[in-house]
Design an enzyme around this catalytic site. Structure first.
Site, PDB file in Angstrom:
ATOM      1  N   CYS A  99       0.810  -1.228   0.000  1.00  0.00           N
ATOM      2  CA  CYS A  99       0.000   0.000   0.000  1.00  0.00           C
ATOM      3  C   CYS A  99       0.842   1.276   0.000  1.00  0.00           C
ATOM      4  O   CYS A  99       1.390   1.632  -1.038  1.00  0.00           O
ATOM      5  CB  CYS A  99      -1.012  -0.027   1.137  1.00  0.00           C
ATOM      6  SG  CYS A  99      -2.379   1.099   0.832  1.00  0.00           S
ATOM      7  N   ARG A 133     -12.190   7.067  -1.249  1.00  0.00           N
ATOM      8  CA  ARG A 133     -11.108   6.090  -1.106  1.00  0.00           C
ATOM      9  C   ARG A 133     -11.585   4.729  -1.605  1.00  0.00           C
ATOM     10  O   ARG A 133     -12.769   4.412  -1.557  1.00  0.00           O
ATOM     11  CB  ARG A 133     -10.701   5.962   0.375  1.00  0.00           C
ATOM     12  CG  ARG A 133     -10.154   7.234   0.973  1.00  0.00           C
ATOM     13  CD  ARG A 133      -9.795   7.028   2.437  1.00  0.00           C
ATOM     14  NE  ARG A 133      -8.660   6.127   2.597  1.00  0.00           N
ATOM     15  CZ  ARG A 133      -7.389   6.492   2.451  1.00  0.00           C
ATOM     16  NH1 ARG A 133      -7.100   7.728   2.131  1.00  0.00           N
ATOM     17  NH2 ARG A 133      -6.422   5.620   2.623  1.00  0.00           N
ATOM     18  N   HIS A 200      -3.653  -5.294   2.128  1.00  0.00           N
ATOM     19  CA  HIS A 200      -3.336  -5.427   3.555  1.00  0.00           C
ATOM     20  C   HIS A 200      -4.126  -6.638   4.006  1.00  0.00           C
ATOM     21  O   HIS A 200      -4.319  -7.565   3.262  1.00  0.00           O
ATOM     22  CB  HIS A 200      -3.868  -4.228   4.345  1.00  0.00           C
ATOM     23  CG  HIS A 200      -3.284  -2.927   4.026  1.00  0.00           C
ATOM     24  ND1 HIS A 200      -2.102  -2.506   4.564  1.00  0.00           N
ATOM     25  CD2 HIS A 200      -3.724  -1.904   3.268  1.00  0.00           C
ATOM     26  CE1 HIS A 200      -1.849  -1.274   4.154  1.00  0.00           C
ATOM     27  NE2 HIS A 200      -2.813  -0.886   3.366  1.00  0.00           N
TER      28      HIS A 200
HETATM   29  N1  GLN Z   1      -1.705   6.999   2.106  1.00  0.00           N
HETATM   30  C1  GLN Z   1      -2.004   6.102   1.028  1.00  0.00           C
HETATM   31  C2  GLN Z   1      -3.368   6.323   0.437  1.00  0.00           C
HETATM   32  O1  GLN Z   1      -4.280   6.707   1.123  1.00  0.00           O
HETATM   33  C3  GLN Z   1      -1.801   4.660   1.470  1.00  0.00           C
HETATM   34  C4  GLN Z   1      -2.702   4.227   2.563  1.00  0.00           C
HETATM   35  C5  GLN Z   1      -2.387   2.882   3.118  1.00  0.00           C
HETATM   36  O2  GLN Z   1      -1.226   2.458   3.221  1.00  0.00           O
HETATM   37  N2  GLN Z   1      -3.434   2.184   3.529  1.00  0.00           N
HETATM   38  O3  GLN Z   1      -3.526   6.096  -0.761  1.00  0.00           O
END
Ligand code: GLN
Length: 246
Positions: A99, A133, A200
């Site tokens: 990620c 997101r 993840h």
């Molecule tokens: N900060 C990054 C995003 O929001 C990765 C987030 C994460 O590692 N879950 O895209």
């Protein structure tokens, strides 16, 4: 028992900053699956400003992180650790970036007001989106060995959209969920033993076979690892697949 002289040496990059969503659990899985087989395991860390030894580990791990933590790490990665990481990849060390770590593997991560440099190991760019997101359970199909397709199941939560360039190969194909950008059906990136992924979840406890693939690749051994009693792990994998709707 096969001879794994020296054991598995893992180095976690920025373990205090890039560690969300069970990244420590991923490292624990690597440790346990080595130790259960009598393979030595050692874990080191390399934080901000610390030099990285290109021969110091068989597997380099970069976990997930919030944008603000990524800002701190991106410059350090590009300025302090870049050459060592390229050298490690060049000699076949495994690199797993999850990620936030994945987003820093490529050319750049473009945020609203600044563009973070990537470490340039693979041909990809990431752009932070103002759209919702990409969150949820995810399942992808990967083909780590030619002709052998397997499913990885996990969880994704990212605002960034990643686009792999013509010189890069995706890690997998999205079966359920969003993947790299929610549109092109690709997930992650793979170049030999260098792997980046949005999964993840935690990734390795739910996909124990992939943990073993990484261990084997990192050790550079041809012979398969000794099988373990993976009934619990198989249950976790089945549950993760169900959660993703497979
Ligand atoms: N900060 C990054 C995003 O929001 C990765 C987030 C994460 O590692 N879950 O895209």
């Amino acid at each position: 028992m096969p001879d794994h002289a020296g054991g598995l040496r893992v180095c976690a990059l920025y373990p205090d900053l890039m560690n969300i969503y069970a990244d420590r659990g991923n490292l624990l899985v690597l440790e346990r699956r080595c130790r259960w087989r009598g393979i030595d395991f050692s874990l080191s860390g390399s934080g901000l400003g610390e030099p990285l030894d290109p021969d110091g580990a068989d597997l380099y791990y970069i976990g997930g992180g919030q944008d603000r933590d990524q800002k701190l790490c991106a410059l350090d990665l590009a300025e302090v650790k870049r050459d060592a990481l390229h050298e490690a990849a060049g000699r076949g060390a495994a690199i797993l970036a999850v990620c936030g770590g994945y987003q820093l593997l490529g050319h750049s991560y473009q945020l609203a007001e600044e563009t973070l440099p990537g470490v340039g190991l693979v041909d990809l760019t990431t752009v932070r989106s103002e759209d919702p997101r990409l969150i949820g359970n995810v399942a992808i199909e990967v083909e780590l060995e030619p002709g052998v397709r397997r499913v990885l199941a996990g969880f994704e939560n990212h605002g960034g959209r990643t686009h792999i360039g013509p010189k890069a190969t995706a890690f997998g194909r999205v079966l359920k969920g969003h993947g790299n950008n929610g549109t092109d059906g690709y997930e992650g990136v793979r170049d030999g033993n260098v792997i980046g992924t949005y999964l993840h979840g935690p990734l390795l406890p739910k996909n124990a076979w992939f943990a073993d693939w990484l261990i084997q690749a990192a050790l550079g051994r041809g012979e398969p690892l000794e099988p373990l009693d993976d009934r619990l792990e198989a249950g976790a994998h089945a549950e993760a697949r169900r959660a993703a709707g497979l």
